[in-house]
Design a protein around this motif. Structure first.
Motif, PDB file in Angstrom:
ATOM      1  N   LEU A 189      -4.459  10.397  -6.463  1.00  0.00           N
ATOM      2  CA  LEU A 189      -4.976   9.393  -5.278  1.00  0.00           C
ATOM      3  C   LEU A 189      -5.014   9.409  -3.507  1.00  0.00           C
ATOM      4  CD1 LEU A 189      -2.762   6.289  -5.826  1.00  0.00           C
ATOM      5  CD2 LEU A 189      -5.609   6.073  -6.858  1.00  0.00           C
ATOM      6  N   GLN A 190      -5.602   9.421  -3.347  1.00  0.00           N
ATOM      7  CA  GLN A 190      -6.572  10.426  -1.440  1.00  0.00           C
ATOM      8  C   GLN A 190      -6.487   9.093  -0.567  1.00  0.00           C
ATOM      9  OE1 GLN A 190      -9.206  13.316  -2.372  1.00  0.00           O
ATOM     10  NE2 GLN A 190      -8.416  14.346  -0.139  1.00  0.00           N
ATOM     11  N   VAL A 191      -5.769   9.167   0.203  1.00  0.00           N
ATOM     12  CA  VAL A 191      -6.450   8.649   1.339  1.00  0.00           C
ATOM     13  C   VAL A 191      -7.527   9.212   1.764  1.00  0.00           C
ATOM     14  CG1 VAL A 191      -5.399   7.060   3.696  1.00  0.00           C
ATOM     15  CG2 VAL A 191      -4.074   7.634   1.646  1.00  0.00           C
ATOM     16  N   VAL A 192      -8.626   7.850   2.376  1.00  0.00           N
ATOM     17  CA  VAL A 192      -9.866   8.577   3.459  1.00  0.00           C
ATOM     18  C   VAL A 192      -9.956   7.637   3.752  1.00  0.00           C
ATOM     19  CG1 VAL A 192     -10.598   9.735   1.232  1.00  0.00           C
ATOM     20  CG2 VAL A 192     -11.361   7.555   1.481  1.00  0.00           C
ATOM     21  N   THR A 193     -10.702   7.866   5.513  1.00  0.00           N
ATOM     22  CA  THR A 193     -11.309   6.772   6.262  1.00  0.00           C
ATOM     23  C   THR A 193     -12.815   6.804   5.714  1.00  0.00           C
ATOM     24  OG1 THR A 193     -11.588   8.843   7.654  1.00  0.00           O
ATOM     25  CG2 THR A 193      -9.751   7.239   8.114  1.00  0.00           C
ATOM     26  N   LYS A 194     -12.846   5.093   6.342  1.00  0.00           N
ATOM     27  CA  LYS A 194     -14.125   4.729   5.484  1.00  0.00           C
ATOM     28  C   LYS A 194     -14.884   4.859   6.792  1.00  0.00           C
ATOM     29  CE  LYS A 194     -14.283   0.653   4.430  1.00  0.00           C
ATOM     30  NZ  LYS A 194     -14.716  -0.537   3.180  1.00  0.00           N
ATOM     31  N   ARG A 220       0.954  -0.891   0.181  1.00  0.00           N
ATOM     32  CA  ARG A 220       0.088   0.729  -0.057  1.00  0.00           C
ATOM     33  C   ARG A 220       0.984   1.466  -0.089  1.00  0.00           C
ATOM     34  NH1 ARG A 220      -5.119   0.115   4.159  1.00  0.00           N
ATOM     35  NH2 ARG A 220      -6.114  -1.059   2.698  1.00  0.00           N
ATOM     36  N   LEU A 221       2.290   1.683   0.822  1.00  0.00           N
ATOM     37  CA  LEU A 221       2.859   2.482   0.536  1.00  0.00           C
ATOM     38  C   LEU A 221       3.483   2.350  -0.879  1.00  0.00           C
ATOM     39  CD1 LEU A 221       4.332   2.159   4.549  1.00  0.00           C
ATOM     40  CD2 LEU A 221       2.779   3.341   3.741  1.00  0.00           C
ATOM     41  N   GLN A 222       3.141   2.020  -1.340  1.00  0.00           N
ATOM     42  CA  GLN A 222       3.900   1.852  -2.203  1.00  0.00           C
ATOM     43  C   GLN A 222       3.064   2.619  -3.695  1.00  0.00           C
ATOM     44  OE1 GLN A 222       4.564  -2.492  -4.068  1.00  0.00           O
ATOM     45  NE2 GLN A 222       6.432  -2.545  -3.909  1.00  0.00           N
ATOM     46  N   THR A 223       1.933   2.379  -3.152  1.00  0.00           N
ATOM     47  CA  THR A 223       0.539   3.541  -4.095  1.00  0.00           C
ATOM     48  C   THR A 223       0.557   4.969  -3.032  1.00  0.00           C
ATOM     49  OG1 THR A 223      -0.816   1.210  -4.402  1.00  0.00           O
ATOM     50  CG2 THR A 223      -1.999   3.120  -4.549  1.00  0.00           C
ATOM     51  N   ARG A 224       0.547   5.082  -1.841  1.00  0.00           N
ATOM     52  CA  ARG A 224       0.485   6.615  -1.950  1.00  0.00           C
ATOM     53  C   ARG A 224       1.438   6.031  -0.575  1.00  0.00           C
ATOM     54  NH1 ARG A 224      -0.384  10.962  -3.467  1.00  0.00           N
ATOM     55  NH2 ARG A 224      -2.174  12.805  -1.528  1.00  0.00           N
ATOM     56  N   SER A 225       2.455   7.278  -0.274  1.00  0.00           N
ATOM     57  CA  SER A 225       3.458   7.250   0.592  1.00  0.00           C
ATOM     58  C   SER A 225       3.084   7.810   1.982  1.00  0.00           C
ATOM     59  CB  SER A 225       4.927   8.079   0.095  1.00  0.00           C
ATOM     60  OG  SER A 225       3.864   9.986  -0.131  1.00  0.00           O
ATOM     61  N   ILE A 226       3.668   7.742   2.554  1.00  0.00           N
ATOM     62  CA  ILE A 226       3.481   8.513   4.670  1.00  0.00           C
ATOM     63  C   ILE A 226       3.406  10.099   4.547  1.00  0.00           C
ATOM     64  CG2 ILE A 226       4.735   8.272   6.582  1.00  0.00           C
ATOM     65  CD1 ILE A 226       6.074   5.157   6.130  1.00  0.00           C
ATOM     66  N   PRO A 227       4.095  10.548   3.571  1.00  0.00           N
ATOM     67  CA  PRO A 227       3.559  11.222   3.889  1.00  0.00           C
ATOM     68  C   PRO A 227       2.488  12.319   3.298  1.00  0.00           C
ATOM     69  CG  PRO A 227       6.120  11.846   3.438  1.00  0.00           C
ATOM     70  CD  PRO A 227       5.668   9.889   2.934  1.00  0.00           C
ATOM     71  N   ASP A 228       2.675  11.523   2.130  1.00  0.00           N
ATOM     72  CA  ASP A 228       0.954  12.203   1.453  1.00  0.00           C
ATOM     73  C   ASP A 228      -0.396  11.329   1.709  1.00  0.00           C
ATOM     74  OD1 ASP A 228       2.652  12.960  -0.543  1.00  0.00           O
ATOM     75  OD2 ASP A 228       2.583  11.003  -2.137  1.00  0.00           O
ATOM     76  N   MET A 229      -0.111  10.181   3.034  1.00  0.00           N
ATOM     77  CA  MET A 229      -1.411  10.247   3.409  1.00  0.00           C
ATOM     78  C   MET A 229      -1.277  10.589   4.419  1.00  0.00           C
ATOM     79  SD  MET A 229      -1.427   5.901   5.209  1.00  0.00           S
ATOM     80  CE  MET A 229      -0.474   5.868   3.429  1.00  0.00           C
ATOM     81  N   VAL A 230      -0.275  11.367   5.278  1.00  0.00           N
ATOM     82  CA  VAL A 230      -0.647  11.894   6.795  1.00  0.00           C
ATOM     83  C   VAL A 230      -0.705  13.433   6.396  1.00  0.00           C
ATOM     84  CG1 VAL A 230       1.383  14.099   7.748  1.00  0.00           C
ATOM     85  CG2 VAL A 230       1.188  10.850   7.488  1.00  0.00           C
ATOM     86  N   LYS A 231      -1.061  13.729   4.456  1.00  0.00           N
ATOM     87  CA  LYS A 231      -1.409  15.077   4.787  1.00  0.00           C
ATOM     88  C   LYS A 231      -2.701  15.118   4.048  1.00  0.00           C
ATOM     89  CE  LYS A 231      -0.852  17.862   0.117  1.00  0.00           C
ATOM     90  NZ  LYS A 231      -0.369  18.549  -0.636  1.00  0.00           N
ATOM     91  N   ASP A 232      -3.153  14.425   3.377  1.00  0.00           N
ATOM     92  CA  ASP A 232      -4.777  13.208   2.994  1.00  0.00           C
ATOM     93  C   ASP A 232      -5.227  14.284   4.194  1.00  0.00           C
ATOM     94  OD1 ASP A 232      -3.890  13.436   0.229  1.00  0.00           O
ATOM     95  OD2 ASP A 232      -3.894  11.185   0.444  1.00  0.00           O
ATOM     96  N   LEU A 233      -5.195  13.111   5.602  1.00  0.00           N
ATOM     97  CA  LEU A 233      -5.759  13.065   6.111  1.00  0.00           C
ATOM     98  C   LEU A 233      -6.050  14.700   7.499  1.00  0.00           C
ATOM     99  CD1 LEU A 233      -4.995   9.376   7.463  1.00  0.00           C
ATOM    100  CD2 LEU A 233      -7.206  10.278   6.250  1.00  0.00           C
ATOM    101  N   ASP A 234      -7.202  15.169   6.959  1.00  0.00           N
ATOM    102  CA  ASP A 234      -6.474  16.712   8.271  1.00  0.00           C
ATOM    103  C   ASP A 234      -6.561  16.444   9.406  1.00  0.00           C
ATOM    104  OD1 ASP A 234      -6.749  18.100   5.192  1.00  0.00           O
ATOM    105  OD2 ASP A 234      -8.718  17.171   4.871  1.00  0.00           O
ATOM    106  N   TYR A 235      -7.342  15.656   9.934  1.00  0.00           N
ATOM    107  CA  TYR A 235      -7.872  15.951  11.117  1.00  0.00           C
ATOM    108  C   TYR A 235      -6.199  15.051  11.825  1.00  0.00           C
ATOM    109  CZ  TYR A 235      -8.593  10.400   9.768  1.00  0.00           C
ATOM    110  OH  TYR A 235      -8.759   9.527   9.511  1.00  0.00           O
ATOM    111  N   LEU A 236      -5.018  14.882  11.245  1.00  0.00           N
ATOM    112  CA  LEU A 236      -3.741  14.834  11.822  1.00  0.00           C
ATOM    113  C   LEU A 236      -2.736  16.071  12.022  1.00  0.00           C
ATOM    114  CD1 LEU A 236      -2.716  10.855   9.743  1.00  0.00           C
ATOM    115  CD2 LEU A 236      -4.223  11.582  11.728  1.00  0.00           C
ATOM    116  N   LEU A 237      -2.272  16.096  12.928  1.00  0.00           N
ATOM    117  CA  LEU A 237      -2.172  17.582  12.791  1.00  0.00           C
ATOM    118  C   LEU A 237      -0.393  17.740  13.285  1.00  0.00           C
ATOM    119  CD1 LEU A 237      -4.817  19.891  14.768  1.00  0.00           C
ATOM    120  CD2 LEU A 237      -4.624  19.011  11.986  1.00  0.00           C
ATOM    121  N   TYR A 238       0.110  16.706  14.596  1.00  0.00           N
ATOM    122  CA  TYR A 238       1.061  16.859  15.191  1.00  0.00           C
ATOM    123  C   TYR A 238       1.445  15.557  14.894  1.00  0.00           C
ATOM    124  CZ  TYR A 238      -0.542  21.298  16.683  1.00  0.00           C
ATOM    125  OH  TYR A 238      -0.827  22.960  16.308  1.00  0.00           O
TER     126      TYR A 238
END
Length: 661
Positions: free
Chosen positions: A599-604, A547-565
């Motif tokens: 591509l964007q990571v979202v929570t279901k 999965r990390l090959q598809t979406r990197s850790i930084p981009d995943m963190v960026k996609d999830l707006d409730y992750l701040l710190y």
């Protein structure tokens, strides 16, 4: 006194035993690696050999002079009787000749007995024994190094060659000196027989020591894979440390390799290089010739493009049977050795690879790597192939895992930095994972069965399999960079992670290795749950390498707006911002008449998919569901934006609301 020709190292503060030494000011002698003592003693032996050579050269000149005076018949000197010579001048001449002969006899006796037999012979014998010990220690250190462990006071391969070459040259010089002393016959017949017997004894032993060095100085410089896949190409490289020391480089020699099991390896160790080999498989392209590199003066054997074919073996129902069976490769070099005495010997130099586990499927790799790790880390320096202890202290295992982790997950190619390895908290976490509690004696023994046969409580995998898969994850290019930046905590339990995040501000998150899924990384975060109307810690579905090959850790963190710190106080943009994937450029899409998509990571959440947009002023974010998925959003450049995804049907319908996303 500093010992000259022993393997003992001087103690700091040792004092000379000469008279009056108690009145002298002494300084502590610096500690040196063992190989430095060998090189020092080699220099001493070279000085001794040089002195012998110089005295023999003077002897040869005097012997030629004596030969001329006697007309080549030295036996006439034994019949000399001064009473039968009347002329005083003739008596002086005979006296000079007799004194020259006596001087040659005395010098020859000193060189044979005092220099060679009592001094140089013992020096070279001791040096050979110590060099062989250093080579054996280097081979053991290679096993440790395969696990990432550096051995203090271990010689490197170039230092070993710097010992083997001069030692080989000393053997040649000694044999040349013995040959010259054999040609200088100046004593009476009875004493000459004794001298010739001693010289022949020295010659045989010098030749045997030279052969012994050639047999033992053949080593594997680059090991074949210790986990070897059948029918897959591999290579290795060997090196002979004598090189041009005995002129064995002048004739290219053949080297053959065979794969043998434990039983065959034991038979070869017991019987030596002449033992017939019973191979356990067929290695294709298993014979190669030596190459001497003139620039480096090194003698190599490059064995390339080899592959192993092997019949089916073991219990098909148990992969661990195959993964615990050990083999090794036996290399034999057929070397022609020539000495100054015109004697020629065919020497078989033999060496072994590190233990090898042969697999036929990638699913066997984790168990095979466990076998290799245990053997490299805990086998004795001197053992029967391939004996290992059934249990070892837990702190030994932790040390081995720490070294392996630094090698695989933290050390960058070409960098001298090793990384910090497993922290105290990580070791504590691993202790609890295997033993159930961290309140254990570090010397508590852990068996091989606990390590990689018995599954962890409530899990379908062993301790080693879990650790190996985590190591595989972190060593990947998708995770390694962020581990080395210390952005990933990893070794922390779910409860401990939750307790920590509850002390952090809203929006804090951290990374931990999944306990239930192999080789997966989970994001734990502290956020506001709309469903329960309270702040709580949630854990996102773990991500694997795929999965990390598809979406990197930084981009995943960026996609999830409730992750701040990240952690307690590091804004996520400051930590991961430099690694975000650049935004899609609309101009390039218009140029090619394409609609941009991303591509964007979202929570279901309860079967529906939603993104989360929140800020510190608006804590009422939607409920964070337990799953994370990747969503592709598309929008033509003239309709909407990537933040409000529309389907192509929405663009064609007069009432877009009738069409679902």
């Amino acid at each position: 006194q500093m010992p000259l020709y022993t393997n003992e190292q001087p103690q700091n503060g040792s004092m000379s035993s000469s008279p009056g030494s108690a009145m002298q000011k002494t300084e502590p002698m610096p500690d040196m690696p063992r190989v430095q003592y060998i090189m020092r003693d080699l220099n001493q032996a070279e000085l001794c050999s040089r002195e012998i050579t110089e005295r023999i050269e003077r002897m040869v000149g005097e012997y030629q002079q004596l030969h001329l005076c006697t007309g080549g018949n030295l036996q006439v000197l034994d019949t000399y009787d001064p009473r039968l010579i009347a002329s005083a001048e003739e008596q002086r001449t005979w006296k000079t000749i007799i004194e020259l002969r006596d001087s040659l006899v005395q010098t020859r006796q000193v060189l044979i007995h005092e220099y060679h037999k009592d001094q140089l012979f013992n020096q070279l014998q001791s040096l050979l024994r110590r060099v062989k010990c250093e080579i054996a220690e280097w081979k053991r250190a290679e096993a440790y190094l395969s696990n990432g462990k550096q051995v203090a006071d271990s010689s490197d391969i170039d230092q070993l060659e710097d010992c083997c070459k001069p030692l080989a040259k000393l053997f040649l010089q000694s044999l040349d000196q013995i040959l010259k002393l054999q040609h200088i016959e100046v004593d009476n017949l009875l004493k000459e027989q004794e001298n010739m017997k001693m010289l022949d004894y020295l010659r045989q032993h010098y030749e045997n020591m030279a052969k012994d060095l050639v047999e033992n100085a053949f080593i594997v410089e680059k090991q074949p894979p210790q986990v070897l896949m059948k029918d897959k190409k591999f290579m290795c490289q060997l090196r002979h440390l004598v090189a041009d020391g005995l002129s064995i480089h002048q004739f290219r020699f053949d080297t053959q390799v065979q794969l043998v099991n434990t039983e065959a390896a034991c038979a070869i160790v017991d019987g030596g290089p002449s033992t017939p080999i019973k191979p356990s498989g067929k290695i294709l392209n298993n014979c190669h010739k030596s190459d001497f590199v003139e620039q480096t003066k090194q003698l190599h054997v490059h064995m390339r493009n080899m592959s192993l074919s092997m019949r089916q073996r073991g219990d098909r129902g148990r992969a661990d049977c195959v993964a615990e069976e050990k083999f090794c490769m036996v290399f034999r070099a057929f070397i022609s050795l020539r000495f100054p005495s015109k004697a020629e010997y065919d020497v078989v130099a033999q060496t072994f690879s590190l233990p090898i586990v042969v697999i036929s499927h990638g699913k066997q790799e984790a168990d095979a790597q466990a076998t290799v790790f245990w053997d490299n880390a805990f086998s004795e320096s001197v053992r029967r192939p391939f004996e290992v202890p059934d249990s070892v202290p837990w702190n030994w295992i932790l040390d081995g895992l720490n070294c392996l982790w630094k090698k695989e997950c933290e050390k960058e190619p070409g960098s001298a930095s090793e990384g910090i390895g497993l922290t105290h908290e990580a070791k504590k976490y691993l202790t609890v994972k295997l033993l159930g509690t961290d309140a254990v004696d570090p010397h508590t023994h852990v068996s091989w069965r606990q390590f990689n046969r018995e599954n962890l409580p409530g899990k379908g995998f062993t301790f080693w399999t879990w650790f190996f898969k985590v190591m595989e994850l972190v060593s990947s290019p998708y995770v390694k960079k962020f581990w080395n930046l210390r952005y990933i905590t990893g070794f922390i339990g779910k409860a401990e992670c939750q307790n920590y995040l509850l002390t952090c501000p809203l929006g804090a998150f951290m990374f931990r290795f999944s306990d239930s899924q192999l080789g997966a990384l989970s994001i734990s975060c502290y956020t506001y749950c709309e469903k329960t109307k309270r702040k709580e810690v949630g854990h996102l579905e773990p991500d694997t390498i795929k999965r990390l090959q598809t979406r990197s850790i930084p981009d995943m963190v960026k996609d999830l707006d409730y992750l701040l710190y990240l952690g307690a106080d590091i804004p996520k943009d400051r930590a991961f911002g430099p690694y975000y994937t650049p935004e899609f450029r609309v101009e390039s899409a218009q140029k090619h008449d394409y609609w941009p998509k991303s591509l964007q990571v979202v929570t279901k959440n309860n079967g529906t998919t939603s993104t989360f947009i929140r800020s510190m002023k608006q804590p009422n974010s939607p409920d964070m569901g337990p799953h994370v998925q990747l969503k592709s959003s598309m929008s033509p450049p003239t309709f909407g934006s990537p933040g409000t995804p529309l389907s192509p049907l929405d663009l064609l319908s007069p009432n877009p609301s009738l069409h679902g996303e």
